[in-house]
Design a protein around this motif. Structure first.
Motif, short mmCIF file in Angstrom:
data_model
loop_
_atom_site.label_atom_id
_atom_site.label_comp_id
_atom_site.label_asym_id
_atom_site.label_seq_id
_atom_site.Cartn_x
_atom_site.Cartn_y
_atom_site.Cartn_z
N GLN A 55 -4.88 -1.49 -7.74
CA GLN A 55 -3.91 -0.42 -7.91
C GLN A 55 -4.57 0.94 -7.73
N ALA A 56 -5.77 1.09 -8.25
CA ALA A 56 -6.50 2.35 -8.09
C ALA A 56 -6.76 2.65 -6.62
N LEU A 57 -7.05 1.60 -5.84
CA LEU A 57 -7.24 1.78 -4.41
C LEU A 57 -5.95 2.17 -3.72
N ILE A 58 -4.88 1.45 -4.03
CA ILE A 58 -3.58 1.73 -3.41
C ILE A 58 -3.13 3.16 -3.70
N ASP A 59 -3.44 3.65 -4.89
CA ASP A 59 -3.04 4.99 -5.27
C ASP A 59 -3.72 6.07 -4.44
N ARG A 60 -4.71 5.68 -3.64
CA ARG A 60 -5.42 6.65 -2.80
C ARG A 60 -4.80 6.81 -1.42
N PHE A 61 -3.65 6.19 -1.20
CA PHE A 61 -3.02 6.28 0.11
C PHE A 61 -1.57 6.76 -0.05
N ILE A 90 0.82 -1.22 0.00
CA ILE A 90 0.00 0.00 0.00
C ILE A 90 0.85 1.26 0.00
N TYR A 91 1.94 1.25 0.78
CA TYR A 91 2.73 2.47 0.92
C TYR A 91 4.06 2.42 0.17
N GLY A 92 4.33 1.29 -0.47
CA GLY A 92 5.58 1.17 -1.21
C GLY A 92 5.49 1.83 -2.57
N ARG A 93 6.58 1.73 -3.32
CA ARG A 93 6.67 2.38 -4.63
C ARG A 93 6.44 1.44 -5.80
N LYS A 94 6.42 0.11 -5.54
CA LYS A 94 6.27 -0.84 -6.63
C LYS A 94 4.80 -1.04 -6.97
N PRO A 95 4.48 -1.24 -8.24
CA PRO A 95 3.10 -1.51 -8.64
C PRO A 95 2.58 -2.79 -8.00
N LEU A 96 1.28 -2.86 -7.78
CA LEU A 96 0.67 -4.04 -7.19
C LEU A 96 0.97 -5.28 -8.02
N ALA A 97 0.89 -5.18 -9.34
CA ALA A 97 1.13 -6.34 -10.20
C ALA A 97 2.53 -6.90 -9.98
N MET A 113 4.31 -6.68 -7.15
CA MET A 113 4.33 -7.30 -5.82
C MET A 113 3.66 -8.67 -5.86
N VAL A 114 2.61 -8.79 -6.66
CA VAL A 114 1.94 -10.09 -6.80
C VAL A 114 2.84 -11.07 -7.55
N ALA A 115 3.46 -10.60 -8.62
CA ALA A 115 4.35 -11.46 -9.40
C ALA A 115 5.55 -11.92 -8.59
N ASP A 116 6.01 -11.06 -7.67
CA ASP A 116 7.16 -11.40 -6.82
C ASP A 116 6.76 -12.32 -5.67
N GLY A 117 5.46 -12.56 -5.50
CA GLY A 117 5.00 -13.42 -4.41
C GLY A 117 4.93 -12.74 -3.08
N ARG A 118 5.06 -11.41 -3.06
CA ARG A 118 5.00 -10.68 -1.79
C ARG A 118 3.57 -10.59 -1.27
N ILE A 119 2.62 -10.67 -2.18
CA ILE A 119 1.21 -10.53 -1.82
C ILE A 119 0.39 -11.43 -2.74
N GLN A 120 -0.73 -11.90 -2.25
CA GLN A 120 -1.66 -12.66 -3.09
C GLN A 120 -2.87 -11.78 -3.40
N ALA A 121 -3.38 -11.90 -4.59
CA ALA A 121 -4.52 -11.08 -4.98
C ALA A 121 -5.48 -11.88 -5.82
N SER A 122 -6.76 -11.64 -5.61
CA SER A 122 -7.80 -12.22 -6.46
C SER A 122 -8.77 -11.11 -6.82
N GLY A 123 -9.10 -11.05 -8.10
CA GLY A 123 -9.96 -9.98 -8.56
C GLY A 123 -9.24 -9.09 -9.55
N ASP A 124 -9.74 -7.89 -9.70
CA ASP A 124 -9.24 -6.94 -10.69
C ASP A 124 -8.03 -6.18 -10.15
#
Length: 211
Positions: free
Chosen positions: A201-207, A176-183, A185-196
């Protein structure tokens, strides 16, 4: 052990008589998004001793800031929930987050509980017109959040929404507060995501970590 009072007529001193004990305000933080069992509160405060947590819960209950609620059958035990007075400390926590961000020495690599991470979102949310609905899963805790033009709402509950993000509190903070795109972070395995992911990313950009 009897509570030590500042014994002053100052309203700030009176407030500190109620919530000034070590860990007290953080116990309130852990309950800010919804009721929790003792064990869940403890997992969000790994540095607190069990007997100290018991003392703080008893003290905050005596002060009228939280209450115990028996779980309905067939569940056993009880949860702790904030009273209206306890919920009134939200502004104090929000101000502490904003003030703390401006002070040197903050280390985001240190443990952050799921609730602490979610609560930080209130302080650093940037309003935007479009409504976004997201779920967050961090260990045994899950949250649902909605962001819109008038602010952010979040609560303890089954994770659901256009995007669901899974990870630890620290991993989620980095997303949420880092500089790397969500995609990334997901590709690196740092986070799991399901959905759009675009919605995520649009949500993360609001913080942003700016007070």
């Amino acid at each position: 052990m009897a509570r030590k009072s500042y014994n002053e007529g100052c309203l700030a001193a009176h407030a500190l008589d109620l919530i000034g004990d070590r860990w007290a305000i953080l116990v309130l933080r852990e309950l800010m998004l919804g009721p929790k069992r003792f064990s869940t509160i403890k997992s969000g405060l790994p540095g607190i001793a069990t007997n100290v947590l018991t003392q703080r819960l008893e003290g905050l209950e005596a002060a009228g800031l939280l209450e115990r609620r028996d779980l309905p059958p067939p569940s056993l035990g009880h949860t702790y929930a904030l009273t209206a007075a306890g919920e009134g400390t939200r502004g104090i926590l929000d101000a502490l987050c904003r003030w703390g961000m401006r002070q040197p020495g903050y280390d985001p690599r240190k443990f952050i509980s799921p609730t602490a991470l979610m609560f930080s979102l209130f302080a650093f949310y940037i309003p935007a017109p479009k409504r976004l609905h997201a779920g967050f899963v961090m260990g045994d805790e899950s949250f649902v959040a909605e962001a819109g033009p008038h602010g952010l709402t979040a609560s303890v509950g089954a994770a659901e929404g256009d995007i669901i993000l899974k990870g630890t509190g620290n991993e989620m903070s980095a997303v949420i507060y880092g500089r790397k795109p969500l995609a990334t972070m997901v590709a690196d395995g740092r986070i799991q995501a399901s959905g759009d992911l675009a919605v995520g990313q649009a949500l993360i950009d609001r913080f942003t970590l700016k007070a």
